[in-house]
Design an enzyme around this catalytic site. Structure first.
Site, PDB file in Angstrom:
ATOM      1  NE  ARG A   8      -1.905   1.999   3.411  1.00 17.93           N
ATOM      2  CZ  ARG A   8      -1.805   1.946   4.743  1.00 17.93           C
ATOM      3  NH1 ARG A   8      -2.437   1.016   5.428  1.00 17.93           N
ATOM      4  NH2 ARG A   8      -1.068   2.821   5.400  1.00 17.93           N
ATOM      5  CG  HIS A  51      -6.475   2.557   5.822  1.00 18.28           C
ATOM      6  ND1 HIS A  51      -6.612   1.308   5.257  1.00 18.28           N
ATOM      7  CD2 HIS A  51      -7.694   2.877   6.311  1.00 18.28           C
ATOM      8  CE1 HIS A  51      -7.865   0.898   5.412  1.00 18.28           C
ATOM      9  NE2 HIS A  51      -8.538   1.830   6.040  1.00 18.28           N
ATOM     10  CE1 TYR A 109       0.443   2.744   9.026  1.00 20.60           C
ATOM     11  CE2 TYR A 109      -0.845   4.422  10.145  1.00 20.60           C
ATOM     12  CZ  TYR A 109      -0.641   3.614   9.058  1.00 20.60           C
ATOM     13  OH  TYR A 109      -1.487   3.679   7.996  1.00 20.60           O
TER      14      TYR A 109
HETATM   15  C1  LIG Z   1     -15.492  -5.192  10.491  1.00 17.51           C
HETATM   16  C2  LIG Z   1     -14.634  -4.000  10.332  1.00 17.51           C
HETATM   17  N1  LIG Z   1     -13.765  -3.675  11.296  1.00 17.51           N
HETATM   18  C3  LIG Z   1     -12.989  -2.581  11.177  1.00 17.51           C
HETATM   19  C4  LIG Z   1     -13.065  -1.799  10.080  1.00 17.51           C
HETATM   20  C5  LIG Z   1     -12.205  -0.561   9.958  1.00 17.51           C
HETATM   21  N2  LIG Z   1     -11.195  -0.766   8.943  1.00 17.51           N
HETATM   22  C6  LIG Z   1     -11.393  -0.344   7.681  1.00 17.51           C
HETATM   23  S1  LIG Z   1     -10.167  -0.798   6.691  1.00 17.51           S
HETATM   24  C7  LIG Z   1      -9.323  -1.555   7.929  1.00 17.51           C
HETATM   25  C8  LIG Z   1      -8.031  -2.225   7.645  1.00 17.51           C
HETATM   26  C9  LIG Z   1      -8.130  -3.163   6.520  1.00 17.51           C
HETATM   27  O1  LIG Z   1      -6.903  -3.734   6.262  1.00 17.51           O
HETATM   28  P1  LIG Z   1      -6.738  -4.855   5.165  1.00 17.51           P
HETATM   29  O2  LIG Z   1      -7.764  -5.905   5.362  1.00 17.51           O
HETATM   30  O3  LIG Z   1      -5.326  -5.277   5.161  1.00 17.51           O
HETATM   31  O4  LIG Z   1      -7.121  -4.116   3.813  1.00 17.51           O
HETATM   32  P2  LIG Z   1      -6.430  -2.807   3.181  1.00 17.51           P
HETATM   33  O5  LIG Z   1      -7.245  -1.651   3.629  1.00 17.51           O
HETATM   34  O6  LIG Z   1      -5.030  -2.759   3.653  1.00 17.51           O
HETATM   35  O7  LIG Z   1      -6.520  -2.957   1.710  1.00 17.51           O
HETATM   36  C10 LIG Z   1     -10.021  -1.438   9.119  1.00 17.51           C
HETATM   37  C11 LIG Z   1      -9.569  -1.956  10.426  1.00 17.51           C
HETATM   38  C12 LIG Z   1     -13.995  -2.169   9.095  1.00 17.51           C
HETATM   39  N3  LIG Z   1     -14.149  -1.433   7.971  1.00 17.51           N
HETATM   40  N4  LIG Z   1     -14.758  -3.260   9.234  1.00 17.51           N
END
Ligand SMILES: Cc1ncc(C[n+]2csc(CCOP(=O)(O)OP(=O)(O)O)c2C)c(N)n1
Ligand SMILES: [Mg+2]
Lengths: 360, 326
Positions: A257, A261, A270
């Site tokens: 990434r 985020h 971080y």
């Molecule tokens: C059930 C849930 N918990 C928390 C979140 C908040 N949240 C949004 S994106 C994210 C991280 C996602 O990381 P990853 O699965 O690695 O996908 P990326 O965004 O890195 O593509 C979090 C914790 C959410 N959207 N849904």
């Protein structure tokens, strides 16, 4: 003791970070450089769009936006390997896959711009909308695959989940169901090393994310997610297998990434700059461009012309988004049920009355 | 004394209790190095280390289930749901276990955990980030459901929630996380978890609300005062168990009541307040009870969300209707 089971996880890469071929069994589609050029053009279009969307957010014209910077090869490979009749269950940043499937950039902007109509996109009507509750889409894709199996349709369901999302119960449940029922389901884990601020290493003790599929009885593969050729090869293989009744597969696309985020995040808090800098050396566009240039299929001139073209297309989309009028206030009642129950009609009338009073 | 925002008061309360009680731990997504996506746990990881401020894998089932297990074995976990819309995978563990260990085991095992939930709309957030879902929990026996509306109440109520021997769902109105600062002494003084707070005295109508809508209710009271109407404003603060006496005393005085909440109308917690009024205050009321709430629709994405949320204008109009009725 004897061995009850053992496994290996293969890693697939065709192009190294500089765009040099590391294997000599180039698949059919990749031997046609015209096709590769088209895929490259889509990838670079996505990048132009993405930059524009971030800029819109920074100037207050868009809400929080999840950038796809660095994921272009993985996303475009997924979208282009799928048949239009297949079902796609995205998370929230797979614009590359969705553009290939007909979703318009203006619709992405509407979604992040606070307008439900973005979810009613021009992509296949059977595709799932963006999915914010992490990993829930995996089970919906498995459910779609179950429907295909019951109806004996030669269709495949594909979901995307993140490295973080692959920790979630829904992800495991989906692949488990796919294994138990030999479902035509491909679960792609786009491992971009971070789940907001939580590094991949804090998600699981497993050496690869791909191997999670082993426990579910699925075939698994780890792929260089920045290598369009490898990603597309893996997707072609998985989808073909699934379509022919051989069951599901887990593909881990290893990428990075390159952005925050979302625009609401500040990754400098971080993660070290040096890590991001070194990830830029492995980014997906550069290596494919180098390869195509070496094949005499692409040049600086092409690059310049195409970039200018992308800017133009994106401007049209941005303007279409900016000119979209806010839905009328009663729109919030429009799709709660197939037909508005009497009980809600009264509330709708109140909202309209209030709106009228405000105007006067 | 420090001037702090509501969210800073929460951080202060957690730091206070963690320093005092080694069994208190914080867990959730991004709560460690990042200090939480809203910065509620900022600095805690540096102070207390990565085991007591635990960045969990991305799985709400893990967060809630682990918290239940730890709480049953003598820890005091403060679990964070990153947003209101992501508590649903936690509901199984909270409802089937956290809320019931005490009763199921006749008091042998208990579950003194706190689930912190950034709550509500109005911050231009993406889908599933703006839910007012307190009623999902107010119908569950064995839980306390709390929602502060000012920095000082945030500090005192969170301390009380951490110290409480039973599970507490602690909703945090994110729209007013940084609305204003207030002097809050880090004195470890908890507030009671079973009282409503009368924020403004009045004699003509009682406005009952909680969380972020306290702001609109107070503004509505100001607006009503300009028209010579005296509104009493009550911040319910602890929804469950409900301090109905405070509400009843007020309605005995005013004879009128407007309940304001952001959640959808049907079976929202306002319905409970209205039902209690029907049961106990029928003859004190001189006008029908009014509710100003979210509609029975999903909260729209942000282009329309402010049209969904209760506004000062709607509260004032409802209050005036109760006056017109008698
Ligand atoms: C059930 C849930 N918990 C928390 C979140 C908040 N949240 C949004 S994106 C994210 C991280 C996602 O990381 P990853 O699965 O690695 O996908 P990326 O965004 O890195 O593509 C979090 C914790 C959410 N959207 N849904
Ligand atoms: Mg990730």
């Amino acid at each position: 003791m004897s061995i009850a089971a053992s496994f290996e996880i293969e890693y697939l890469q065709y192009l190294d970070a500089d765009g040099k071929l590391v294997r000599n069994d180039l698949p059919e589609f990749a031997r046609d450089t015209r096709q590769l050029v088209e895929l490259y053009k889509t990838m670079s279009f996505v990048r132009v769009f993405d930059g524009k969307a971030v800029a819109l957010q920074r100037t207050g014209k868009l809400g929080t936006y999840a950038s796809c910077l660095g994921h272009e090869a993985a996303h475009v490979a997924i979208g282009s390997a799928m048949h239009i009749d297949d079902v796609f269950a995205p998370m929230y940043r797979e614009y590359g896959a969705q553009f290939v499937r007909g979703v318009k950039p203006r619709e992405v902007l509407m979604y992040w711009g606070g307008d439900e109509r973005g979810n009613d996109f021009s992509g296949p009507a059977h595709d799932f909308p963006w999915c914010v509750p992490i990993a829930t889409q995996c089970l919906h894709a498995a459910g779609a695959a179950m429907a295909f199996k019951i109806r004996k349709e030669p269709r495949v369901a594909v979901s995307v989940v993140g490295d973080g999302g692959s920790s979630k119960a829904d992800f495991y449940s989906a692949i488990n169901m796919a294994g138990a029922q030999t479902l035509p389901y491909v679960s792609v884990i786009v491992n971009n090393q971070w789940a907001i601020s939580v590094p991949r290493s804090a998600q699981t003790g497993a050496k690869t994310l791909a191997q999670k599929g082993i426990a579910a009885g699925l075939e698994c593969l780890q792929v260089d997610g920045n290598d369009l050729i490898a990603m597309r090869t893996a997707m072609d293989y998985a989808i073909k297998r699934a379509r022919h009744g051989h069951g599901g597969m887990v593909i881990e696309a290893v990428t990075y990434r390159l952005s925050d985020h979302t625009t609401a995040d500040d990754a400098r808090r971080y993660r070290p700059d040096a890590e991001v800098k070194s990830a830029w050396e492995r980014e997906p566009l550069k290596r494919l461009r180098n390869y195509l240039v070496a094949q005499n299929a692409w040049s600086d001139k092409h690059e310049e012309t195409w970039k200018a073209e992308c800017e133009k297309i994106v401007d049209v989309e941005v303007n279409a988004y900016l000119e979209t009028k806010v839905q009328p206030v009663e729109a919030m009642f429009d799709y709660v049920y197939a037909e508005l129950p009497a009980d809600l009609q009264e509330q709708r009338a109140q909202v309209l009355e209030l709106e009228q009073a405000r105007k006067h | 004394m420090a001037q702090v925002t509501l969210i800073e008061a929460l951080t202060m309360a957690m730091a206070h209790e963690m320093a005092k009680d080694p069994s208190v731990v914080v867990l959730g997504e991004d709560v460690g190095v990042n200090g939480g996506v809203f910065r509620a746990t900022v600095g805690l990881s540096d102070k207390f280390g990565p085991l007591r401020v635990l960045d969990t894998p991305l799985d709400e089932t893990t967060i809630a289930g682990i918290a239940v297990g730890m709480a049953a074995q003598g820890m005091k976990p403060i679990a964070e749901a990153q947003f209101d819309g992501f508590v649903y995978p936690m509901v199984d563990h909270i409802v089937c276990h956290a809320a019931r260990f005490r009763t199921r085991t006749r008091g042998r095992l208990t579950c003194p955990l706190v689930l912190r939930v950034p709550w509500g709309g109005g911050i231009r957030a993406p889908e599933h980030h703006s839910e007012a879902n307190e009623s999902t929990f107010t119908n569950v026996p064995g839980l306390r459901v709390v929602m502060p509306s000012s920095p000082s109440r945030a500090y005192g109520l969170l301390l009380a929630a951490i110290r409480d021997p039973d599970p507490v769902i602690f909703f945090e109105p994110k729209r007013i996380y940084r609305q204003y600062k207030e002097e809050v002494a880090d004195d470890g003084e908890a507030l009671p978890l079973d009282v409503c707070f009368v924020l403004r005295d009045g004699s003509d109508v009682t406005l009952v609300t909680w969380g972020a809508q306290v702001k609109e209710a107070l503004e509505a009271a100001d607006a009503l005062a300009k028209d010579g109407i005296s509104a009493e404003v009550i911040d319910v603060a602890t929804l469950k168990p409900l301090d109905f006496d405070t509400i009843h005393e007020s309605v005995k005085k005013t004879g009128r009541c407007v309940i304001v909440h952001e959640a959808p109308r049907t079976a929202g917690f306002g319905a409970e307040v209205a039902a209690r009024l029907a049961e106990h205050a029928m003859y004190d009321l001189v006008a029908p009870v009014e509710r100003v709430t979210g509609y029975d629709t999903h909260i729209p994405l942000f282009r329309l969300e402010m049209k969904y949320l209760p506004s000062v204008e709607r509260i004032v109009a409802a209050a005036k209707r109760t006056l017109a009725a008698s």
